[in-house]
Design an enzyme around this catalytic site. Structure first.
Site, PDB file in Angstrom:
ATOM      1  N   CYS A  56      23.670  85.032 137.623  1.00  0.00           N
ATOM      2  CA  CYS A  56      22.620  85.980 138.031  1.00  0.00           C
ATOM      3  C   CYS A  56      21.277  85.585 137.451  1.00  0.00           C
ATOM      4  O   CYS A  56      21.178  85.653 135.962  1.00  0.00           O
ATOM      5  CB  CYS A  56      23.001  87.460 138.046  1.00  0.00           C
ATOM      6  SG  CYS A  56      21.670  88.721 137.796  1.00  0.00           S
ATOM      7  N   CYS A 106      19.863  88.415 135.274  1.00  0.00           N
ATOM      8  CA  CYS A 106      20.402  88.713 134.300  1.00  0.00           C
ATOM      9  C   CYS A 106      20.325  87.646 133.172  1.00  0.00           C
ATOM     10  O   CYS A 106      20.184  87.943 131.859  1.00  0.00           O
ATOM     11  CB  CYS A 106      22.252  88.378 134.683  1.00  0.00           C
ATOM     12  SG  CYS A 106      22.480  89.771 135.923  1.00  0.00           S
TER      13      CYS A 106
END
Length: 119
Positions: free
Chosen positions: A39, A42
Site C-alpha cells: 500500500c 501506508c
C-alpha cells in the site's frame, strides 16, 4: 513500532475472545495502524508515525497491524480501506477510526482532541 500478531493484539489491545464489550488492555492511549506492505499511502504514513512515536514516547503507544497477515483483526474493526488508524483512549471510551493518509499536523491535532495530549 511493534507489529502485532493476533496473540499480542489480545494481550496489549483487546482480548476479543474473552470480552464481548470493549475493554482496552493498555495503560497509555494507543494508535493502531492497519497497513499492508504493498500500500503506497501506508508507506507514506509509516515515517510520520515513526516521528509521532518518538515525539510522544512514554505518552502514546503506536502499534501496527499487517492486514495481510492478520485479516481477522481488520474484520474485527470493519477496516475496509488502508491505511486505517485506530485511536484508543484510556478513558474507557470506544476507539475512534480514521481512514486514509493523515498528515503529521492532523495526527497531532487528533491526539490532542482524542487523548488530550499535546506535542
Amino acid at each position: 513500532m511493534e507489529v502485532l500478531s493476533i496473540q499480542t493484539f489480545k494481550e496489549k489491545i483487546f482480548d476479543f475472545e474473552k470480552n464481548k464489550e470493549w475493554v482496552f488492555n493498555g495503560s497509555r492511549p494507543a494508535i493502531v495502524d492497519f497497513y499492508a506492505d504493498w500500500c503506497g499511502p501506508c508507506r507514506m504514513l509509516s515515517p510520520v508515525l515513526e516521528e509521532i512515536a518518538t515525539e510522544y514516547a512514554g505518552r502514546v503507544d503506536i502499534f501496527k497491524v499487517d492486514t495481510e497477515a492478520t485479516p481477522e483483526l481488520s474484520a474485527l474493526f470493519g477496516v475496509r480501506g488502508i491505511p486505517a488508524l485506530l485511536f484508543i483512549p484510556t478513558s474507557g471510551e470506544e476507539p475512534a477510526m480514521s481512514s486514509g493518509f493523515v498528515p503529521k499536523d492532523s495526527l497531532q491535532k487528533a491526539i490532542a482532541e482524542i487523548f488530550g495530549i499535546n506535542p
